[in-house]
Write an enzyme that holds these catalytic residues in place. Structure first.
Site, mmCIF file in Angstrom:
data_model
loop_
_atom_site.group_PDB
_atom_site.id
_atom_site.type_symbol
_atom_site.label_atom_id
_atom_site.label_comp_id
_atom_site.label_asym_id
_atom_site.label_seq_id
_atom_site.Cartn_x
_atom_site.Cartn_y
_atom_site.Cartn_z
ATOM 1 N N ASN A 13 13.107 1.082 -3.312
ATOM 2 C CA ASN A 13 12.277 2.501 -3.355
ATOM 3 C C ASN A 13 12.920 3.573 -4.294
ATOM 4 O OD1 ASN A 13 11.131 1.694 -0.148
ATOM 5 N ND2 ASN A 13 13.365 2.090 0.218
ATOM 6 N N GLY B 261 0.800 2.961 8.895
ATOM 7 C CA GLY B 261 1.967 1.850 9.635
ATOM 8 C C GLY B 261 1.850 0.511 9.104
ATOM 9 N N GLY C 122 6.087 -6.262 -0.392
ATOM 10 C CA GLY C 122 5.549 -6.670 -2.343
ATOM 11 C C GLY C 122 6.027 -5.554 -3.080
ATOM 12 N N ASP C 123 7.542 -5.211 -2.311
ATOM 13 C CA ASP C 123 8.731 -4.105 -2.982
ATOM 14 C C ASP C 123 10.057 -4.680 -2.688
ATOM 15 O OD1 ASP C 123 8.605 -3.875 -0.765
ATOM 16 O OD2 ASP C 123 8.782 -1.610 -0.569
ATOM 17 N N ALA D 203 0.678 -1.507 0.034
ATOM 18 C CA ALA D 203 -0.364 0.134 -0.115
ATOM 19 C C ALA D 203 0.627 1.302 -0.189
ATOM 20 C CB ALA D 203 -0.792 -0.060 1.150
ATOM 21 N N ASN E 25 15.142 -19.883 -54.097
ATOM 22 C CA ASN E 25 16.386 -18.792 -54.062
ATOM 23 C C ASN E 25 15.282 -17.715 -54.102
ATOM 24 O OD1 ASN E 25 18.702 -17.307 -54.645
ATOM 25 N ND2 ASN E 25 20.237 -19.056 -54.516
ATOM 26 N N ARG F 131 9.796 7.766 -3.941
ATOM 27 C CA ARG F 131 10.633 8.362 -4.358
ATOM 28 C C ARG F 131 11.167 7.188 -5.335
ATOM 29 N NH1 ARG F 131 13.716 6.551 0.797
ATOM 30 N NH2 ARG F 131 12.055 5.554 1.064
ATOM 31 N N TYR G 99 12.113 -8.309 -48.739
ATOM 32 C CA TYR G 99 10.683 -8.450 -47.717
ATOM 33 C C TYR G 99 9.824 -9.652 -47.709
ATOM 34 C CZ TYR G 99 6.307 -7.706 -46.115
ATOM 35 O OH TYR G 99 5.188 -7.359 -44.937
ATOM 36 N N LYS H 150 7.579 -11.573 -42.475
ATOM 37 C CA LYS H 150 5.926 -11.474 -41.244
ATOM 38 C C LYS H 150 5.149 -13.187 -41.954
ATOM 39 C CE LYS H 150 2.949 -9.683 -41.952
ATOM 40 N NZ LYS H 150 1.667 -9.212 -42.411
HETATM 41 C C1 UD1 Z 1 9.483 -1.488 8.535
HETATM 42 C C2 UD1 Z 1 10.093 -2.005 9.090
HETATM 43 C C3 UD1 Z 1 10.515 -1.691 9.830
HETATM 44 C C4 UD1 Z 1 12.390 -2.592 8.442
HETATM 45 C C5 UD1 Z 1 12.057 -2.283 7.763
HETATM 46 C C6 UD1 Z 1 12.017 -2.837 6.139
HETATM 47 C C7 UD1 Z 1 7.971 -1.237 10.737
HETATM 48 C C8 UD1 Z 1 7.191 -0.592 11.800
HETATM 49 N N1 UD1 Z 1 9.086 -1.314 10.740
HETATM 50 O O1 UD1 Z 1 10.386 0.036 8.059
HETATM 51 O O2 UD1 Z 1 11.392 -2.599 11.117
HETATM 52 O O3 UD1 Z 1 13.674 -3.110 8.911
HETATM 53 O O4 UD1 Z 1 10.117 -2.421 7.266
HETATM 54 O O5 UD1 Z 1 12.467 -2.708 5.407
HETATM 55 O O6 UD1 Z 1 6.866 -1.866 10.156
HETATM 56 N N2 UD1 Z 1 3.342 -0.393 4.093
HETATM 57 C C9 UD1 Z 1 1.977 -0.482 4.155
HETATM 58 N N3 UD1 Z 1 1.134 0.737 4.417
HETATM 59 C C10 UD1 Z 1 1.713 1.060 5.633
HETATM 60 C C11 UD1 Z 1 2.618 1.554 5.529
HETATM 61 C C12 UD1 Z 1 3.775 0.056 4.999
HETATM 62 O O7 UD1 Z 1 1.819 -1.448 3.402
HETATM 63 O O8 UD1 Z 1 0.790 2.144 5.685
HETATM 64 C C13 UD1 Z 1 4.003 -1.309 3.122
HETATM 65 C C14 UD1 Z 1 5.351 -0.721 2.129
HETATM 66 O O9 UD1 Z 1 4.319 -0.934 1.186
HETATM 67 C C15 UD1 Z 1 6.208 -1.431 2.212
HETATM 68 C C16 UD1 Z 1 6.075 -2.570 3.415
HETATM 69 O O10 UD1 Z 1 4.840 -1.579 4.280
HETATM 70 O O11 UD1 Z 1 6.053 -2.377 1.330
HETATM 71 C C17 UD1 Z 1 7.240 -1.144 4.729
HETATM 72 O O12 UD1 Z 1 7.120 0.086 4.236
HETATM 73 P P1 UD1 Z 1 8.371 0.798 5.223
HETATM 74 O O13 UD1 Z 1 7.451 2.209 4.930
HETATM 75 O O14 UD1 Z 1 9.143 0.933 4.195
HETATM 76 O O15 UD1 Z 1 8.928 0.152 6.224
HETATM 77 P P2 UD1 Z 1 9.372 1.185 7.712
HETATM 78 O O16 UD1 Z 1 8.741 1.256 7.916
HETATM 79 O O17 UD1 Z 1 10.405 2.240 7.335
HETATM 80 CA CA CA Z 2 11.227 1.341 4.437
#
Ligand code: UD1
Ligand code: CA
Length: 464
Positions: A234, A83, A110-111, A14, A384, A19, A373, A358
């Site tokens: 990222n 979060g 997912g990334d 999500a 040939n 970036r 062609y 083609k």
């Molecule tokens: C998170 C972890 C951290 C870990 C790091 C590894 C938490 C609080 N922290 O950090 O301990 O070292 O990943 O990369 O879990 N995402 C959502 N919805 C949200 C927030 C995030 O779907 O509301 C997804 C992002 O798209 C991503 C993943 O969760 O794929 C991690 O999110 P990101 O913000 O990169 O992680 P951090 O909080 O930096």
């Molecule tokens: Ca991160």
């Protein structure tokens, strides 16, 4: 070891991915020709016991759904990114619908396209009697990551985020990758207890660790030795790094299967490739979609092949493009040939430089060696085709077919105006424009007779 009976991966996707600076949602950016999210979904699908994969989406939702394939996908919308803990919570209803006591939830990002199914399987299997199992890695520079905080007995007590960590905790190099596994019923209980009382005001999934510890639960960890495997993309610089690693892995598989790759850093595979023994792939080759190479196939430098099936002993010479085509054994193609969709080359056929084909069937041992062609054509064996021959298959509205029999000889710079048939053993004189059937075994010519004007003089400039 109690085997995992049912596994419900939850993939977090999500995040906005600001970036990337892209109109394309971050998780749809491709690595090795496949969206990052698809890599993660595919890896989850290879795990023993996977029942349903829930993807948590937010930004670019429609696009993400359309761009992701899987029969067992469920989608959970996270409207606001509050979060990782909040994200997982959105997915729980789709899991709890089916959950039994021993149902295990596996959290994935997912990334993180390079995650290996074996690693995820280890993580799921390592849960055993513990409450929570976490995939960690060691980083020389752990800045930005959640740190694994352990007690004197080396037991994990908590994960502390960078922004909430003390100076001492920031020295810890063992970090949380974000991948973890626990029973569905436990996650459900912990997620209800999360609070956003931290420096980022987010619901941290990582707080499940201290909640589990407070309940007397054990935390197990699985250390991932290769940090690239758990690295997220990222921005596009990170994406390029992961792309190179994905390509390195693929080249290695190919090389170990018996293919000589001139330089693994200069071969790009965006799809699936299979190859027989003793193939040789020179530098700067791009293979797309499904590419199937027989034994002893040589691909010279600068070629691009997409959805191609090539039989044994074929030589594709430099700077040739081939798409949706089938090449029989012992063929030679190129250099600088363009083999377009629907081309089928019989064994021993030869297509030379600056030739475009083609929807063309080119029979055994037939040769189209230079500057031609050949479109919408059925060509027999041992034909040939002289340099510069063109099939005129298009009248501006419709496409028509050219039929060429066996052992036909077409002189250079001829035009075959379709629909037209050149019968077996026919010969076409050079420079002919053929609009009617050329009969079998005969010479057909359609050009003005050559004449010489006696007594003709070149004009000369008048003297002033
Ligand atoms: C998170 C972890 C951290 C870990 C790091 C590894 C938490 C609080 N922290 O950090 O301990 O070292 O990943 O990369 O879990 N995402 C959502 N919805 C949200 C927030 C995030 O779907 O509301 C997804 C992002 O798209 C991503 C993943 O969760 O794929 C991690 O999110 P990101 O913000 O990169 O992680 P951090 O909080 O930096
Ligand atoms: Ca991160």
């Amino acid at each position: 070891m109690p085997t995992v009976t049912t596994l419900f991966p939850i993939v977090l996707a999500a995040g906005q991915g600001t970036r990337m600076r892209s109109a394309l949602p971050k998780v749809l950016h491709p690595v090795a020709g496949k969206p990052m999210l698809q890599h993660v979904v595919d890896a989850c699908n290879l795990l023993i016991g996977t029942r349903q994969i829930t993807v948590v989406y937010g930004h670019g939702g429609e696009q993400v759904m359309r761009g992701t394939q899987g029969e067992n996908l469920a989608w959970a919308l996270q409207e606001q990114q509050l979060g990782t803990g909040h994200a997982v919570k959105q997915a729980m209803p789709s899991v709890l619908k089916y959950a039994q006591d021993d149902t295990v939830v596996l959290i994935a990002y997912g990334d993180v396209p390079l995650i290996r199914p074996q690693t995820l399987q280890l993580l799921a299997n390592s849960l055993k009697q513990s409450a929570l199992s976490i995939l960690t890695t060691r980083l020389d520079n752990p800045t930005g990551y959640g740190r694994m905080v352990r007690n004197n007995q080396r037991q994990v007590q908590a994960i502390v985020e960078e922004k909430d960590a003390t100076d001492e905790q920031r020295l810890i190099q063992e970090v949380n990758t974000g991948f973890m596994a626990a029973r569905a019923k436990d996650f459900a209980r912990w997620l209800d207890q999360l609070s956003p009382k931290n420096s980022q005001g987010e619901y941290y999934l990582t707080d499940c660790v201290s909640l589990a510890v407070a309940e007397g639960g054990q935390i197990t960890t699985v250390l991932c030795a290769d940090p690239l495997e758990v690295e997220g993309a990222n921005n596009r610089a990170q994406l390029a790094r992961l792309e190179r690693e994905a390509q390195r892995r693929q080249s290695e598989v190919l090389m170990l299967s018996g293919v000589t790759v001139a330089d693994p850093t200069r071969l790009d595979i965006r799809g699936q490739v299979t190859a027989g023994q003793d193939c040789f792939i020179d530098v700067n080759v791009v293979l797309l979609g499904h590419v199937e190479l027989g034994a002893n196939v040589t691909i010279d430098s600068g070629c691009v092949l997409k959805n191609v099936k090539i039989a044994d002993n074929v030589h594709v010479k430099s700077h040739t493009l081939i798409e949706d085509a089938v090449l029989g054994e012992n063929c030679e193609v190129g250099p600088f040939a363009r083999i377009r969709p629907g081309t089928v080359l019989g064994a021993g056929a030869k297509v030379g430089n600056f030739v475009e084909t083609k929807k063309a069937q080119i029979g055994k041992n037939s040769k189209v060696s230079h500057l031609s062609y050949i479109g919408d054509t059925d060509m027999g064996e041992d034909v040939n085709i002289g340099a510069g021959t063109i099939t005129c298959n298009y009248d501006g509205v419709n496409k028509f077919k050219t039929i060429i029999g066996d052992r036909v000889f077409v002189g250079s710079n001829s035009q075959l105006v379709a629909p037209v048939t050149i019968e077996n053993d026919a010969t076409i004189g050079a420079g002919s424009t053929i609009t009617k059937t050329a009969p079998a075994g005969k010479l057909t010519v359609s050009r003005a007779r050559q004449i010489t004007i006696e007594g003709w003089q070149r004009p000369v400039k008048e003297k002033k």
